[in-house]
Design an enzyme around this catalytic site. Structure first.
Site, PDB file in Angstrom:
ATOM      1  N   TYR A 191     -15.497   3.185   9.595  1.00 22.02           N
ATOM      2  CA  TYR A 191     -14.030   3.066   9.526  1.00 22.02           C
ATOM      3  C   TYR A 191     -13.429   3.433  10.885  1.00 22.02           C
ATOM      4  O   TYR A 191     -12.611   2.685  11.437  1.00 22.02           O
ATOM      5  CB  TYR A 191     -13.488   3.996   8.429  1.00 22.02           C
ATOM      6  CG  TYR A 191     -11.983   4.171   8.468  1.00 22.02           C
ATOM      7  CD1 TYR A 191     -11.118   3.141   8.116  1.00 22.02           C
ATOM      8  CD2 TYR A 191     -11.411   5.396   8.860  1.00 22.02           C
ATOM      9  CE1 TYR A 191      -9.735   3.310   8.161  1.00 22.02           C
ATOM     10  CE2 TYR A 191     -10.034   5.570   8.905  1.00 22.02           C
ATOM     11  CZ  TYR A 191      -9.201   4.520   8.559  1.00 22.02           C
ATOM     12  OH  TYR A 191      -7.831   4.691   8.608  1.00 22.02           O
TER      13      TYR A 191
ATOM     14  N   LYS B  38     -11.383   1.118  13.686  1.00 23.33           N
ATOM     15  CA  LYS B  38     -10.031   1.411  14.188  1.00 23.33           C
ATOM     16  C   LYS B  38     -10.050   1.476  15.720  1.00 23.33           C
ATOM     17  O   LYS B  38      -9.131   0.981  16.378  1.00 23.33           O
ATOM     18  CB  LYS B  38      -9.514   2.742  13.615  1.00 23.33           C
ATOM     19  CG  LYS B  38      -9.095   2.656  12.162  1.00 23.33           C
ATOM     20  CD  LYS B  38      -7.819   1.823  11.985  1.00 23.33           C
ATOM     21  CE  LYS B  38      -7.318   1.789  10.565  1.00 23.33           C
ATOM     22  NZ  LYS B  38      -6.241   0.814  10.349  1.00 23.33           N
TER      23      LYS B  38
ATOM     24  N   GLY C 259       0.822  -1.216   0.000  1.00 26.22           N
ATOM     25  CA  GLY C 259       0.000   0.000   0.000  1.00 26.22           C
ATOM     26  C   GLY C 259       0.850   1.258   0.000  1.00 26.22           C
ATOM     27  O   GLY C 259       2.082   1.207  -0.134  1.00 26.22           O
ATOM     28  N   PHE C 260       0.188   2.382   0.139  1.00 25.27           N
ATOM     29  CA  PHE C 260       0.844   3.703   0.078  1.00 25.27           C
ATOM     30  C   PHE C 260       1.893   3.839   1.190  1.00 25.27           C
ATOM     31  O   PHE C 260       3.103   3.956   0.926  1.00 25.27           O
ATOM     32  CB  PHE C 260      -0.261   4.777   0.173  1.00 25.27           C
ATOM     33  CG  PHE C 260       0.197   6.161   0.494  1.00 25.27           C
ATOM     34  CD1 PHE C 260       1.340   6.708  -0.109  1.00 25.27           C
ATOM     35  CD2 PHE C 260      -0.525   6.964   1.385  1.00 25.27           C
ATOM     36  CE1 PHE C 260       1.749   8.014   0.183  1.00 25.27           C
ATOM     37  CE2 PHE C 260      -0.124   8.258   1.677  1.00 25.27           C
ATOM     38  CZ  PHE C 260       1.012   8.781   1.082  1.00 25.27           C
ATOM     39  N   ILE C 261       1.454   3.810   2.446  1.00 25.86           N
ATOM     40  CA  ILE C 261       2.386   4.030   3.554  1.00 25.86           C
ATOM     41  C   ILE C 261       3.352   2.846   3.674  1.00 25.86           C
ATOM     42  O   ILE C 261       4.562   3.023   3.876  1.00 25.86           O
ATOM     43  CB  ILE C 261       1.612   4.237   4.885  1.00 25.86           C
ATOM     44  CG1 ILE C 261       0.718   5.481   4.780  1.00 25.86           C
ATOM     45  CG2 ILE C 261       2.574   4.366   6.069  1.00 25.86           C
ATOM     46  CD1 ILE C 261      -0.247   5.661   5.947  1.00 25.86           C
TER      47      ILE C 261
HETATM   48  P1  NAD Z   1      -3.465   1.387   1.489  1.00 26.15           P
HETATM   49  O1  NAD Z   1      -4.832   0.945   1.128  1.00 26.15           O
HETATM   50  O2  NAD Z   1      -2.630   2.035   0.449  1.00 26.15           O
HETATM   51  O3  NAD Z   1      -2.652   0.169   2.110  1.00 26.15           O
HETATM   52  C1  NAD Z   1      -3.266  -0.897   2.805  1.00 26.15           C
HETATM   53  C2  NAD Z   1      -2.777  -2.203   2.194  1.00 26.15           C
HETATM   54  O4  NAD Z   1      -3.297  -3.285   2.974  1.00 26.15           O
HETATM   55  C3  NAD Z   1      -3.251  -2.421   0.762  1.00 26.15           C
HETATM   56  O5  NAD Z   1      -2.152  -2.646  -0.095  1.00 26.15           O
HETATM   57  C4  NAD Z   1      -4.161  -3.652   0.847  1.00 26.15           C
HETATM   58  O6  NAD Z   1      -4.077  -4.470  -0.312  1.00 26.15           O
HETATM   59  C5  NAD Z   1      -3.652  -4.354   2.102  1.00 26.15           C
HETATM   60  N1  NAD Z   1      -4.674  -5.164   2.760  1.00 26.15           N
HETATM   61  C6  NAD Z   1      -5.913  -4.744   3.144  1.00 26.15           C
HETATM   62  N2  NAD Z   1      -6.568  -5.767   3.747  1.00 26.15           N
HETATM   63  C7  NAD Z   1      -5.738  -6.836   3.749  1.00 26.15           C
HETATM   64  C8  NAD Z   1      -5.850  -8.180   4.219  1.00 26.15           C
HETATM   65  N3  NAD Z   1      -6.968  -8.623   4.807  1.00 26.15           N
HETATM   66  N4  NAD Z   1      -4.804  -9.008   4.053  1.00 26.15           N
HETATM   67  C9  NAD Z   1      -3.660  -8.582   3.461  1.00 26.15           C
HETATM   68  N5  NAD Z   1      -3.506  -7.319   3.001  1.00 26.15           N
HETATM   69  C10 NAD Z   1      -4.526  -6.453   3.134  1.00 26.15           C
HETATM   70  O7  NAD Z   1      -3.632   2.379   2.748  1.00 26.15           O
HETATM   71  P2  NAD Z   1      -2.586   3.382   3.424  1.00 26.15           P
HETATM   72  O8  NAD Z   1      -3.065   4.751   3.179  1.00 26.15           O
HETATM   73  O9  NAD Z   1      -1.210   3.001   3.076  1.00 26.15           O
HETATM   74  O10 NAD Z   1      -2.869   3.083   4.967  1.00 26.15           O
HETATM   75  C11 NAD Z   1      -2.080   2.159   5.718  1.00 26.15           C
HETATM   76  C12 NAD Z   1      -2.669   2.077   7.119  1.00 26.15           C
HETATM   77  O11 NAD Z   1      -2.656   3.362   7.750  1.00 26.15           O
HETATM   78  C13 NAD Z   1      -4.121   1.613   7.163  1.00 26.15           C
HETATM   79  O12 NAD Z   1      -4.301   0.826   8.302  1.00 26.15           O
HETATM   80  C14 NAD Z   1      -4.895   2.915   7.291  1.00 26.15           C
HETATM   81  O13 NAD Z   1      -6.150   2.712   7.889  1.00 26.15           O
HETATM   82  C15 NAD Z   1      -3.961   3.701   8.186  1.00 26.15           C
HETATM   83  N6  NAD Z   1      -4.135   5.138   8.076  1.00 26.15           N
HETATM   84  C16 NAD Z   1      -3.886   5.760   6.885  1.00 26.15           C
HETATM   85  C17 NAD Z   1      -4.050   7.133   6.798  1.00 26.15           C
HETATM   86  C18 NAD Z   1      -3.795   7.881   5.524  1.00 26.15           C
HETATM   87  O14 NAD Z   1      -4.014   9.099   5.510  1.00 26.15           O
HETATM   88  N7  NAD Z   1      -3.347   7.236   4.454  1.00 26.15           N
HETATM   89  C19 NAD Z   1      -4.459   7.877   7.932  1.00 26.15           C
HETATM   90  C20 NAD Z   1      -4.692   7.199   9.114  1.00 26.15           C
HETATM   91  C21 NAD Z   1      -4.517   5.835   9.185  1.00 26.15           C
END
Ligand code: NAD
Length: 316
Positions: A152, A156, A10-12
């Site tokens: 959501y 969390k 994913g992104f982060i």
């Molecule tokens: P993202 O969707 O880019 O990354 C999440 C990854 O998890 C994806 O690649 C997805 O394929 C994988 N995934 C989801 N469910 C899965 C499962 N059951 N088994 C295996 N892989 C699975 O999201 P992100 O923006 O990189 O966020 C990463 C984390 O940070 C998440 O938990 C998100 O809730 C949290 N978060 C993000 C933000 C933000 O602004 N981006 C803010 C607060 C919290």
């Protein structure tokens, strides 16, 4: 250190994997490449990581309890950074039960797998959304009292509660990091900044909901730095905000974007259910416990994100 990153495609997660490889850590990734947004883009994230170094990749769904434990056992990491989740407030209102699966049940599976496998620390990616609608600002960690306003955010908050349970049951240090609206190169395409820039690049109008509110936008480089500090500088369970500590209003954001897109067209729509009016992180605990200090100034972060989009968005 051997680190297992869930959601590493994913992104982060992809930014964090690159940082860990650059620092000579061993990296394993579990990601099921969920189609919440383009799977090609997630593959591209994995390619970016590969350019930095080798890592182990398991395309596994963390909803499978036994498989999750077996894989964690096999990888046998010293730490798990659990980022996998279904993100996004708006989609969670349409499909609340999927969030109970992906954001709560999958987290329980990871925590249980960690405990059974003897993993000593787990970092959990929580969110500023757990604070719900707050009158008091900035948000301090103890202000989240279980009154979120979207499925959501409720998922969390529930997952945070399970972090406490499994930290206690298996004597794991569970570090809950509450990220505040993350942006930057490869930013998630459903989020405001990435979505606006892509539309503006294509000459399309952008949509603003309600008054637009304000957000503690945090550059992805600062977020992954916060995760790294929590992993290496903290030997206890804790709940910690990771943000910029500087709220940016919608008017300010549009002003920054106007520098690059002076002819931008804006459409205004009603407030969206589930969206909070504002977020603002109190980051004093992160500074104290982790030595965390956000480095990216907002206008520079926007410049980097726009530059990235100009070079990459047309290929995605
Ligand atoms: P993202 O969707 O880019 O990354 C999440 C990854 O998890 C994806 O690649 C997805 O394929 C994988 N995934 C989801 N469910 C899965 C499962 N059951 N088994 C295996 N892989 C699975 O999201 P992100 O923006 O990189 O966020 C990463 C984390 O940070 C998440 O938990 C998100 O809730 C949290 N978060 C993000 C933000 C933000 O602004 N981006 C803010 C607060 C919290």
């Amino acid at each position: 250190m051997k680190i297992l990153i869930t959601g590493g495609a994913g992104f982060i997660g992809s930014h964090f994997a690159v940082k860990m490889l650059k620092e000579q850590h061993e990296v394993a990734i579990i990601d099921n490449l969920h189609p919440y947004y383009s799977v090609d883009r997630k593959q591209q994230h994995l390619e970016n990581i590969k350019r930095t170094g080798d890592f182990q990749f398991c395309q596994t769904n963390l909803l499978d309890r036994n498989e999750t434990t077996e894989i964690i056992k096999k990888i046998s990491p010293e730490a798990i950074v659990h980022l996998a989740a279904l993100p996004g407030v708006a989609y969670s209102i349409l499909r609340p039960l999927e969030y109970i699966d992906y954001d709560v049940k999958a987290t329980v599976n990871v925590l249980e797998g960690a405990g059974i496998s003897g993993v000593r620390q787990v970092i959990f990616a929580s969110s500023s959304s757990v604070y719900g609608m707050m009158n008091n600002i900035p948000f301090k960690e103890e202000m989240a009292t279980g009154k979120p306003i979207s499925p959501y955010a409720a998922s969390k908050y529930a997952a945070e509660s399970f972090c406490h349970v499994y930290g206690h049951l298996y004597n794991i240090d569970v570090k809950i990091l509450r990220f505040f609206t993350v942006y930057g190169p490869w930013g998630r395409p459903d989020m405001a900044i990435a979505n606006f820039i892509k539309k503006l690049e294509n000459g399309e109008e952008i949509t603003i909901f309600g008054k637009g509110g304000s957000r503690d936008y945090t550059y992805v480089g600062d977020i992954v730095n916060g995760i790294s500090l929590a992993l290496q500088n903290l030997q206890q369970s804790a709940i910690i905000n990771i943000g910029s500590g500087q709220p940016v209003s919608m008017t300010q954001l549009l002003g920054e974007l106007k520098v690059y897109y002076p002819d931008m067209k804006i459409k205004r729509e009603e407030d969206r259910a589930g969206d909070v009016d504002r977020t603002w992180a109190d980051i004093s605990l992160a500074k104290k416990l982790l030595g965390y200090e956000p480095e990216m100034e907002f206008s520079k972060g926007i410049a980097e994100t726009v530059a990235w989009a100009k070079n990459n968005e047309k290929f995605l």
